[in-house]
Design a protein around this motif. Structure first.
Motif, short mmCIF file in Angstrom:
data_model
loop_
_atom_site.label_atom_id
_atom_site.label_comp_id
_atom_site.label_asym_id
_atom_site.label_seq_id
_atom_site.Cartn_x
_atom_site.Cartn_y
_atom_site.Cartn_z
N LYS A 294 25.40 -4.64 -6.73
CA LYS A 294 24.57 -3.14 -6.23
C LYS A 294 23.32 -3.72 -7.46
CE LYS A 294 28.62 -0.53 -5.44
NZ LYS A 294 28.08 0.17 -4.38
N VAL A 295 22.71 -4.73 -7.91
CA VAL A 295 21.33 -4.76 -8.34
C VAL A 295 20.48 -5.76 -7.81
CG1 VAL A 295 22.19 -3.72 -10.22
CG2 VAL A 295 22.20 -6.19 -10.64
N MET A 296 19.42 -5.49 -7.99
CA MET A 296 18.63 -6.66 -7.36
C MET A 296 17.97 -6.65 -8.96
SD MET A 296 16.69 -7.82 -3.59
CE MET A 296 18.47 -8.71 -2.84
N PRO A 297 17.47 -8.30 -9.32
CA PRO A 297 16.10 -8.64 -9.46
C PRO A 297 14.71 -8.21 -9.08
CG PRO A 297 17.75 -10.65 -9.88
CD PRO A 297 18.37 -9.72 -8.55
N ILE A 298 13.74 -7.92 -9.99
CA ILE A 298 12.23 -7.31 -9.94
C ILE A 298 11.66 -8.39 -10.94
CG2 ILE A 298 10.38 -6.79 -9.78
CD1 ILE A 298 12.66 -3.44 -9.20
N CYS A 299 11.46 -9.49 -9.58
CA CYS A 299 10.06 -10.77 -9.47
C CYS A 299 9.00 -10.43 -11.11
CB CYS A 299 9.40 -11.73 -8.95
SG CYS A 299 8.55 -13.07 -9.20
N PRO A 300 9.11 -10.85 -12.09
CA PRO A 300 7.74 -10.18 -12.74
C PRO A 300 6.41 -10.61 -12.46
CG PRO A 300 8.78 -11.99 -14.18
CD PRO A 300 9.61 -11.86 -12.50
N SER A 301 5.88 -11.44 -11.36
CA SER A 301 4.91 -11.96 -10.99
C SER A 301 4.53 -11.07 -10.00
CB SER A 301 4.75 -13.58 -10.38
OG SER A 301 5.78 -13.87 -9.77
N CYS A 302 5.33 -11.23 -8.60
CA CYS A 302 5.05 -10.50 -7.50
C CYS A 302 5.49 -8.83 -7.74
CB CYS A 302 5.71 -11.19 -6.40
SG CYS A 302 7.50 -10.91 -5.87
N GLU A 303 6.39 -8.10 -8.45
CA GLU A 303 6.87 -7.37 -8.24
C GLU A 303 7.70 -6.54 -7.43
OE1 GLU A 303 3.78 -5.47 -10.18
OE2 GLU A 303 2.93 -6.15 -12.00
N LYS A 304 8.34 -8.05 -6.53
CA LYS A 304 8.71 -6.70 -5.32
C LYS A 304 11.12 -7.47 -5.95
CE LYS A 304 5.59 -7.32 -2.01
NZ LYS A 304 4.98 -7.98 -1.36
N VAL B 296 21.67 -12.44 -12.72
CA VAL B 296 20.81 -10.95 -13.67
C VAL B 296 21.34 -11.18 -14.92
CG1 VAL B 296 20.14 -9.70 -11.76
CG2 VAL B 296 22.75 -8.86 -13.36
N LYS B 297 20.61 -11.04 -16.16
CA LYS B 297 20.59 -12.20 -17.34
C LYS B 297 20.31 -10.36 -18.14
CE LYS B 297 20.06 -17.01 -17.13
NZ LYS B 297 19.19 -17.75 -17.87
N LYS B 298 20.33 -10.65 -19.58
CA LYS B 298 19.88 -9.43 -20.32
C LYS B 298 18.54 -9.24 -20.34
CE LYS B 298 20.41 -8.23 -25.37
NZ LYS B 298 21.15 -8.68 -26.14
N GLY B 299 17.56 -8.39 -20.14
CA GLY B 299 16.67 -8.22 -20.43
C GLY B 299 15.93 -8.10 -19.16
N ASP B 300 16.09 -8.86 -18.09
CA ASP B 300 15.56 -8.56 -16.69
C ASP B 300 15.41 -7.23 -16.16
OD1 ASP B 300 15.90 -11.32 -16.56
OD2 ASP B 300 17.61 -12.03 -15.02
N THR B 301 14.44 -7.14 -15.13
CA THR B 301 14.20 -6.00 -15.04
C THR B 301 14.52 -5.78 -13.37
OG1 THR B 301 11.93 -5.24 -15.69
CG2 THR B 301 12.73 -4.24 -14.10
N VAL B 302 15.81 -4.51 -13.15
CA VAL B 302 16.58 -4.94 -12.02
C VAL B 302 16.55 -3.47 -11.19
CG1 VAL B 302 18.22 -6.81 -12.82
CG2 VAL B 302 18.36 -4.04 -12.78
N ILE B 303 17.02 -3.69 -9.69
CA ILE B 303 16.64 -2.52 -8.83
C ILE B 303 18.32 -2.08 -8.18
CG2 ILE B 303 15.71 -4.31 -6.67
CD1 ILE B 303 14.07 -0.74 -6.41
N VAL B 304 18.38 -0.82 -8.31
CA VAL B 304 20.03 -0.31 -8.12
C VAL B 304 19.69 -0.99 -6.69
CG1 VAL B 304 21.66 1.39 -7.89
CG2 VAL B 304 20.06 0.83 -10.01
N LEU B 305 20.41 -0.46 -5.37
CA LEU B 305 20.43 -1.05 -4.43
C LEU B 305 21.45 0.11 -3.94
CD1 LEU B 305 20.65 -5.27 -3.36
CD2 LEU B 305 18.91 -4.27 -3.64
N SER B 306 22.39 0.14 -4.19
CA SER B 306 23.97 1.38 -3.60
C SER B 306 24.17 2.38 -4.58
CB SER B 306 24.69 0.46 -2.37
OG SER B 306 25.05 -0.64 -3.06
N GLY B 307 25.14 3.14 -3.88
CA GLY B 307 25.82 3.60 -5.78
C GLY B 307 25.36 5.66 -4.96
N LYS B 308 25.47 5.95 -6.46
CA LYS B 308 25.92 7.64 -6.28
C LYS B 308 23.87 8.21 -5.79
CE LYS B 308 26.53 8.14 -10.53
NZ LYS B 308 26.87 8.44 -11.43
N GLU B 309 23.71 8.58 -4.80
CA GLU B 309 22.49 9.33 -4.70
C GLU B 309 21.04 8.93 -5.64
OE1 GLU B 309 19.86 9.82 -1.55
OE2 GLU B 309 21.63 9.95 -1.27
N GLY B 310 21.18 9.64 -6.56
CA GLY B 310 20.46 9.93 -7.72
C GLY B 310 19.94 8.05 -8.75
#
Length: 109
Positions: free
Chosen positions: A71-81, A5-19
């Motif tokens: 623990k993070v995965m980038p979100i694609c800007p075109s398909c938003e997944k 991942v790079k600075k400015g990417d939108t990411v989703i957290v895959l695992s970690g604390k409950e919240g």
């Protein structure tokens, strides 16, 4: 360690604390030597700070703590997944990061 991942990417957290699990945010900073990323508005910690020139009153401040890059995965800007990263060579010869699902380009530069 190579970070996907790079600075400015939108990411989703895959695992970690409950919240924290499943939350999304923008990457504020990347620390490739440690394999850590700081995500805006996530993994907040409170610290007690003594009075200093930056904070003359002192007290408690809330800051973002780093998360391991695995623990993070980038979100694609075109398909938003959430997606894995593929390397792609454009016709003009530049190498970019591409979405593994829809083949959309993640690099905007």
């Amino acid at each position: 360690m190579k970070v996907h991942v790079k600075k400015g990417d939108t990411v989703i957290v895959l695992s970690g604390k409950e919240g924290l699990r499943g939350e999304t945010g923008k990457v504020k900073a990347v620390m490739p030597k440690e394999g850590l990323v700081v995500v805006e508005g996530l993994n907040l910690i409170k610290r007690a700070v003594r009075p200093n020139p930056r904070n003359p009153q002192g007290g408690f401040i809330e800051t973002e703590a780093p998360i391991h890059a695995s623990k993070v995965m980038p979100i694609c800007p075109s398909c938003e997944k959430p997606t894995r990263i593929r390397k792609k060579v454009l016709p003009d010869g530049t190498k970019v990061r591409a979405c593994a699902k829809c083949d959309g380009v993640l690099d905007t530069k």
